[in-house]
Write an enzyme that holds these catalytic residues in place. Structure first.
Site, mmCIF file in Angstrom:
data_model
loop_
_atom_site.group_PDB
_atom_site.id
_atom_site.type_symbol
_atom_site.label_atom_id
_atom_site.label_comp_id
_atom_site.label_asym_id
_atom_site.label_seq_id
_atom_site.Cartn_x
_atom_site.Cartn_y
_atom_site.Cartn_z
ATOM 1 N N LYS A 64 0.819 -1.217 0.000
ATOM 2 C CA LYS A 64 0.000 0.000 0.000
ATOM 3 C C LYS A 64 0.850 1.263 0.000
ATOM 4 O O LYS A 64 0.441 2.309 -0.484
ATOM 5 C CB LYS A 64 -0.940 0.018 1.204
ATOM 6 C CG LYS A 64 -0.203 -0.028 2.541
ATOM 7 C CD LYS A 64 -1.163 -0.052 3.716
ATOM 8 C CE LYS A 64 -1.733 -1.409 4.024
ATOM 9 N NZ LYS A 64 -0.765 -2.464 4.403
ATOM 10 N N HIS A 193 0.334 -3.507 14.766
ATOM 11 C CA HIS A 193 0.982 -2.358 14.111
ATOM 12 C C HIS A 193 1.033 -1.245 15.148
ATOM 13 O O HIS A 193 -0.014 -0.766 15.591
ATOM 14 C CB HIS A 193 0.197 -1.928 12.870
ATOM 15 C CG HIS A 193 1.003 -1.053 11.947
ATOM 16 N ND1 HIS A 193 1.620 0.096 12.381
ATOM 17 C CD2 HIS A 193 1.318 -1.176 10.633
ATOM 18 C CE1 HIS A 193 2.274 0.649 11.368
ATOM 19 N NE2 HIS A 193 2.111 -0.110 10.294
ATOM 20 N N GLU A 267 5.987 -5.865 8.629
ATOM 21 C CA GLU A 267 5.338 -5.326 7.418
ATOM 22 C C GLU A 267 5.812 -3.909 7.152
ATOM 23 O O GLU A 267 5.003 -2.964 7.134
ATOM 24 C CB GLU A 267 3.818 -5.330 7.604
ATOM 25 C CG GLU A 267 3.211 -6.693 7.830
ATOM 26 C CD GLU A 267 1.762 -6.602 8.327
ATOM 27 O OE1 GLU A 267 1.227 -5.477 8.451
ATOM 28 O OE2 GLU A 267 1.182 -7.651 8.601
#
Ligand SMILES: Cc1ncc(COP(=O)(O)O)c(C=O)c1O
Length: 397
Positions: A64, A193, A267
């Site tokens: 993204k 996250h 990530e």
């Protein structure tokens, strides 16, 4: 989105990419569109830095952040994994010769057709943070691996994510695992996250400690807990800060996850790509504002060929602080003026910055913006008919 197999021309450089030289060679003064200079070797260098400082953590690039197919291909060749949030991101990555086990479908709320695509292509790992998604998986993709995304936020982050995603790590996460057990689904790990652009050093330690508790709970339920996903949040252009964060992560992993059988992934998005892109904009119009009583030049307003609806959407959505560089020679003695930079559209909101000090530049002069690789290009729109920037790719020989 471009076809991932499409091969773009790569320009090669020796030792250091010289932006001034690129500008001269590309004859940018003649172009009306802005240009993104993409240094693929910068992405490679970041990958090697990651491997050196976080050897136990396999990076799964968050597509993204910048879905440029050339960047995806470079990372795919280096052996990175990928975090995809949608069917199109899965398509892009699978089209770059990445095998499905190198992908995590890291969006805890997915449309059914996207889940069907993941199943058809063998992408089994996916995150989940609520009971409705668990029932959805029970109905539509029961053989998938559930990675429970819990909340553990940094005290300071450029873009906190906890208001939208992640279940409470103490009560809700265990309830979700019990529900999955009752439905005979497979929970195989945890995901978190801490917030994008994390500035708090202790954030990862706190998140990893919480994961340890969830792993213990999962093992009590007889789940094969084998995937620890520590998410994104790593800095894009501050390698010193990354080094400190990496030290903290390594210590926390050694303390809470010494078991080599647990696969540890992250990530990272901005870490790989922020510093890889330099955006070059042209001043296509200007206005001088003079002090009404003295008549002296007070403020200069510049109109550029990219703005808030294009790459600079990152100011609104990513709270990015913009750095501007002009390319005039020997300007030390020139007076500086308060300078406002605007984008090309007719919207007054389309202002890039109102607090720069610059010499009095001319129409046709170029302004460069380093660190424009993260959360810029994929969000840009051609609003008002103004093109999003063109791209040129560079790589060290
Ligand atoms: C699920 C998920 N993973 C990874 C990332 C990438 O984060 P960063 O760019 O901070 O590394 C994001 C960013 O929004 C995200 O939502």
């Amino acid at each position: 989105m471009c076809d991932s197999r499409q091969q773009q021309k790569i320009n090669y450089y020796e030792q250091r990419l010289n932006i001034r030289q690129v500008i001269e060679d590309a004859n940018l003064q003649e172009l009306d569109e802005a240009l993104n200079i993409c240094d693929l070797s910068s992405v490679e260098r970041k990958f090697h830095l990651w491997q050196r400082l976080l050897p136990r953590v396999h990076p799964f690039y968050a597509v993204k952040c910048n879905d440029d197919p050339m960047i995806v291909q470079v990372l795919a060749k280096l052996g990175a994994g990928f975090d995809c949030a949608s069917k199109n991101e899965l398509k892009l990555v699978l089209g770059s010769a990445v095998t499905p086990e190198r992908i995590i479908f890291a969006n805890p709320c997915r449309p059914v057709s996207h889940l069907a695509y993941a199943e058809k292509h063998g992408v089994t790992n996916g995150t989940v943070d609520n009971e409705f998604e668990i029932y959805k998986l029970y109905k539509h993709y029961p053989s998938s691996n559930l990675i429970v995304r819990y909340k553990s936020e940094a005290k300071e982050a450029q873009c906190p994510l906890g208001d939208k995603f992640g279940c409470d790590a103490d009560g809700d996460a265990t309830a979700l695992m019990l529900l999955a057990k009752a439905l005979e689904l497979n929970v195989t790990g945890t995901s978190v996250h801490v917030g994008s652009g994390c500035s708090e050093l202790g954030a990862y330690n706190r998140a990893i400690r919480k994961a340890k508790h969830l792993f213990q709970f999962g093992e009590l339920l007889d789940f094969d807990m084998n995937l620890l996903d520590i998410g994104g949040g790593f800095p894009g252009s501050d390698d010193e800060k990354f080094e400190k964060i990496a030290e903290d992560v390594n210590k926390s992993l050694d303390r809470y996850f010494p078991d080599e059988n647990v696969e540890i992934i992250a990530e990272p998005g901005r870490f790989f790509v922020a510093s890889a892109l330099t955006l070059i904009c042209k001043i296509h119009a200007k206005r001088e504002v003079r002090n009404p009583s003295t008549g002296k030049l007070d403020t200069v307003m510049y109109y550029l060929n990219d703005g808030i609806y294009g790459s600079f959407n990152c100011i609104l959505y990513d709270h990015q602080v913009i750095i501007a560089e002009h390319y005039l020679n020997s300007t030390e003695d020139l007076p500086q003026f308060k300078s406002l930079l605007f984008g090309p559209t007719c919207d007054a909101l389309d202002m890039i910055t109102d607090n720069l000090q610059l010499p009095n530049l001319n129409r046709g002069d170029l302004i460069g913006f380093p660190n424009m690789g993260a959360y810029t290009v994929p969000v840009a729109s051609p609003f008002n008919g103004f093109e999003v920037p063109k791209r040129m790719y560079f790589q060290a020989i």
